[in-house]
Motif scaffolding. Structure first.
Motif, PDB file in Angstrom:
ATOM      1  N   GLY A 246       0.811  -1.214   0.000  1.00  0.00           N
ATOM      2  CA  GLY A 246       0.000   0.000   0.000  1.00  0.00           C
ATOM      3  C   GLY A 246       0.844   1.264   0.000  1.00  0.00           C
ATOM      4  O   GLY A 246       0.539   2.229  -0.712  1.00  0.00           O
ATOM      5  N   VAL A 247       1.921   1.286   0.808  1.00  0.00           N
ATOM      6  CA  VAL A 247       2.797   2.455   0.844  1.00  0.00           C
ATOM      7  C   VAL A 247       3.454   2.667  -0.521  1.00  0.00           C
ATOM      8  O   VAL A 247       3.497   3.800  -1.037  1.00  0.00           O
ATOM      9  CB  VAL A 247       3.876   2.289   1.938  1.00  0.00           C
ATOM     10  N   ALA A 248       3.937   1.581  -1.121  1.00  0.00           N
ATOM     11  CA  ALA A 248       4.561   1.693  -2.444  1.00  0.00           C
ATOM     12  C   ALA A 248       3.545   2.156  -3.482  1.00  0.00           C
ATOM     13  O   ALA A 248       3.838   3.023  -4.317  1.00  0.00           O
ATOM     14  CB  ALA A 248       5.168   0.355  -2.849  1.00  0.00           C
ATOM     15  N   GLY A 249       2.335   1.583  -3.432  1.00  0.00           N
ATOM     16  CA  GLY A 249       1.293   1.984  -4.374  1.00  0.00           C
ATOM     17  C   GLY A 249       0.884   3.433  -4.204  1.00  0.00           C
ATOM     18  O   GLY A 249       0.658   4.149  -5.188  1.00  0.00           O
ATOM     19  N   ALA A 250       0.766   3.882  -2.951  1.00  0.00           N
ATOM     20  CA  ALA A 250       0.416   5.282  -2.692  1.00  0.00           C
ATOM     21  C   ALA A 250       1.496   6.212  -3.234  1.00  0.00           C
ATOM     22  O   ALA A 250       1.194   7.266  -3.809  1.00  0.00           O
ATOM     23  CB  ALA A 250       0.224   5.498  -1.195  1.00  0.00           C
ATOM     24  N   ALA A 251       2.778   5.823  -3.063  1.00  0.00           N
ATOM     25  CA  ALA A 251       3.875   6.652  -3.572  1.00  0.00           C
ATOM     26  C   ALA A 251       3.820   6.760  -5.087  1.00  0.00           C
ATOM     27  O   ALA A 251       3.999   7.845  -5.657  1.00  0.00           O
ATOM     28  CB  ALA A 251       5.212   6.062  -3.120  1.00  0.00           C
ATOM     29  N   VAL A 252       3.562   5.627  -5.743  1.00  0.00           N
ATOM     30  CA  VAL A 252       3.453   5.646  -7.214  1.00  0.00           C
ATOM     31  C   VAL A 252       2.288   6.519  -7.654  1.00  0.00           C
ATOM     32  O   VAL A 252       2.406   7.324  -8.589  1.00  0.00           O
ATOM     33  CB  VAL A 252       3.291   4.208  -7.750  1.00  0.00           C
ATOM     34  N   LEU A 253       1.148   6.364  -6.975  1.00  0.00           N
ATOM     35  CA  LEU A 253      -0.034   7.158  -7.314  1.00  0.00           C
ATOM     36  C   LEU A 253       0.238   8.652  -7.148  1.00  0.00           C
ATOM     37  O   LEU A 253      -0.130   9.464  -8.015  1.00  0.00           O
ATOM     38  CB  LEU A 253      -1.203   6.730  -6.424  1.00  0.00           C
ATOM     39  N   ILE A 254       0.894   9.036  -6.071  1.00  0.00           N
ATOM     40  CA  ILE A 254       1.188  10.452  -5.825  1.00  0.00           C
ATOM     41  C   ILE A 254       2.202  10.979  -6.838  1.00  0.00           C
ATOM     42  O   ILE A 254       2.110  12.130  -7.292  1.00  0.00           O
ATOM     43  CB  ILE A 254       1.701  10.635  -4.383  1.00  0.00           C
ATOM     44  N   LEU A 255       3.154  10.143  -7.226  1.00  0.00           N
ATOM     45  CA  LEU A 255       4.113  10.550  -8.257  1.00  0.00           C
ATOM     46  C   LEU A 255       3.417  10.779  -9.596  1.00  0.00           C
ATOM     47  O   LEU A 255       3.708  11.749 -10.309  1.00  0.00           O
ATOM     48  CB  LEU A 255       5.206   9.483  -8.405  1.00  0.00           C
ATOM     49  N   ILE A 256       2.492   9.888  -9.943  1.00  0.00           N
ATOM     50  CA  ILE A 256       1.751  10.040 -11.195  1.00  0.00           C
ATOM     51  C   ILE A 256       0.947  11.334 -11.184  1.00  0.00           C
ATOM     52  O   ILE A 256       0.837  12.036 -12.203  1.00  0.00           O
ATOM     53  CB  ILE A 256       0.830   8.826 -11.425  1.00  0.00           C
ATOM     54  N   GLU A 257       0.386  11.660 -10.017  1.00  0.00           N
ATOM     55  CA  GLU A 257      -0.395  12.886  -9.884  1.00  0.00           C
ATOM     56  C   GLU A 257       0.489  14.136  -9.766  1.00  0.00           C
ATOM     57  O   GLU A 257      -0.023  15.252  -9.706  1.00  0.00           O
ATOM     58  CB  GLU A 257      -1.280  12.789  -8.624  1.00  0.00           C
ATOM     59  N   ARG A 258       1.818  13.929  -9.732  1.00  0.00           N
ATOM     60  CA  ARG A 258       2.784  15.018  -9.637  1.00  0.00           C
ATOM     61  C   ARG A 258       2.564  15.872  -8.378  1.00  0.00           C
ATOM     62  O   ARG A 258       2.676  17.094  -8.399  1.00  0.00           O
ATOM     63  CB  ARG A 258       2.728  15.908 -10.890  1.00  0.00           C
ATOM     64  N   ARG A 259       2.272  15.177  -7.299  1.00  0.00           N
ATOM     65  CA  ARG A 259       2.058  15.866  -6.025  1.00  0.00           C
ATOM     66  C   ARG A 259       3.126  15.502  -4.989  1.00  0.00           C
ATOM     67  O   ARG A 259       3.062  15.950  -3.846  1.00  0.00           O
ATOM     68  CB  ARG A 259       0.668  15.537  -5.467  1.00  0.00           C
ATOM     69  N   MET A 260       4.078  14.682  -5.380  1.00  0.00           N
ATOM     70  CA  MET A 260       5.115  14.255  -4.446  1.00  0.00           C
ATOM     71  C   MET A 260       6.113  15.388  -4.206  1.00  0.00           C
ATOM     72  O   MET A 260       6.700  15.932  -5.140  1.00  0.00           O
ATOM     73  CB  MET A 260       5.844  13.025  -4.981  1.00  0.00           C
TER      74      MET A 260
END
Length: 426
Positions: A246-260
């Motif tokens: 879940g943590v890895a998936g959330a990080a990928v999702l946030i990176l895709i959204e360009r919010r990291m």
């Protein structure tokens, strides 16, 4: 004698909390007094036992899932993905009876499946849904009440931090608990939506046009839900490993959204660490109290006393429900669980109540506490979002409190609603 000591120490515990002492510190004090007064231990021996129990409790592998699920929830909360979730649900519910009020229920249900936290669920969904719904002219009381009620799903719908704590303290399978919470969570969400539909909640202004393309905004969040829960129910990962997914998936999702950002990472880590330390301290203190109570025979004395009352199963569950609703007036959910389980679990086992079913029952009792003043945390979160008086929010939430109480009765009369999925999967 043991029962009298238990009552006195319970009063001391409530008094300590009333004075503003931390829950874990109060638990350590009460546990030490249990050993000194009831077991003729010296303070030195009590301290040695506290050290041994602390090491044993803090090394629990299952507990390592908690910081990971907390980190995932904090990252998603700070990435402000609630707007995408809200916009994606609008085209689905805008023509339903009750309109977009269903977004509170559906949004909380969806986010609960990736956060494990009631507070994060309520705050994340409410931050976008409250201003949007009020701006579209929906009934204020239904907006606030449905958010406070549905926000509690974070404790019931897996992955649930509360169920991890229950599984560790009660020595119950966390996988089976996760499976047991899914169907009741969906049933309760349907009950909430049915109430909203019956109440109508019709907008007083024309809803804004819906963007059908916004539906695609749901896909990343749904993919994260499938990744976390699918890995658990598919037997691919343990709860701790699923939390890492879940943590890895959330990080990928946030990176895709360009919010990291570095600020997001830093703030998420700090918040998750603080919450983990608080929960860990409370669980360790509760483990010490459980050991101390067991040494002086308090649990067995309580079991003998309850059995001597010759209560029916229904009366026993009603008494336990009243006890938990009372605790909900003073304590948060995790504190309620760790304080009560060392005393309640022996009674449950002696009465022949399924511990998996009781885990769901207990979580529902805690959720009811989240909706009751003066310590109803969901009420305060909704207040911070809406700036509405706490009394107004409590009144708006009361119908959803009654619906959840009705769900408890439903799951008690038909326990297979809870036990069907874990029986089929595990």
């Amino acid at each position: 004698m043991e029962f009298e000591i238990a009552l006195i120490l319970f009063v001391i515990f409530i008094g300590g909390l009333a004075l503003g002492l931390w829950a874990f510190a109060t638990l350590f004090v009460v546990a030490t007094l249990i050993m000194v007064l009831g077991g003729d231990f010296s303070f030195d021996k009590a301290g040695i036992l506290a050290a041994k129990v602390s090491v044993r409790a803090s090394r629990s592998w299952e507990m390592s899932a908690i910081p990971l699920f907390l980190l995932m929830g904090e990252m998603l909360f700070r990435a402000d993905l609630s707007k995408r979730l809200f916009e994606g649900l609008v085209p689905i519910f805008r023509h339903f009876p009750g309109g977009l009020l269903h977004v509170n229920v559906a949004g909380c249900t969806t986010f609960a499946a990736v956060s494990g936290s009631s507070a994060a669920t309520t705050a994340t969904i409410g931050r976008i849904s409250v201003p949007e719904l009020l701006g579209r002219g929906y009934d204020r009381r239904l907006v606030l009440g449905s958010l406070a009620g549905a926000g509690s799903f974070g404790l019931l719908i897996p992955p649930s931090i509360a169920m991890i704590v229950y599984g560790v303290i009660g020595d119950v399978s966390i996988l089976r608990l996760f499976a047991a919470g899914l169907v009741p969570g969906l049933v309760l969400a349907l009950m909430y939506s049915a109430y909203i539909a019956l109440r109508g909640g019709k907008a007083t202004v024309d809803p804004k046009p819906a963007n059908m393309r916004a539906l695609f905004g749901l896909l990343p969040i749904l993919a994260l839900v499938v990744a976390v829960l699918g890995s658990i129910y598919g037997g691919i990962a343990s709860p701790t490993e699923a939390a890492a997914v879940g943590v890895a998936g959330a990080a990928v999702l946030i990176l895709i959204e360009r919010r990291m950002t570095w600020e997001l990472i830093r703030d998420s880590l700090i918040a998750a660490t603080r919450l983990t330390c608080v929960m860990g301290a409370v669980v360790i203190a509760a483990s010490f109290m459980s050991a101390a109570a067991g040494i002086v025979g308090i649990p067995q004395a309580l079991v003998n006393w309850v059995l001597s009352l010759n209560l029916s199963m229904t009366m026993l569950l009603i008494a336990i429900a009243i006890f938990y609703i009372f605790l909900g007036l003073f304590l948060d959910g995790i504190s309620i669980m760790v304080v009560s389980l060392p005393l309640v679990m022996p009674i449950i086992m002696a009465a022949g109540i399924d511990p998996i079913w009781f885990g769901v029952f207990l979580v529902l009792m805690i959720e009811l506490g989240l909706m009751t003043p003066p310590v109803g945390f969901n009420l305060f979160i909704v207040q911070s979002i809406s700036n509405a008086p706490i009394g107004e929010i409590a009144r708006a939430t009361f119908p959803f409190f009654l619906i959840m109480l009705g769900a408890v009765v439903l799951f008690t009369v038909f326990p297979q609603i809870v036990l069907w999925l874990p029986g089929m999967l595990f």
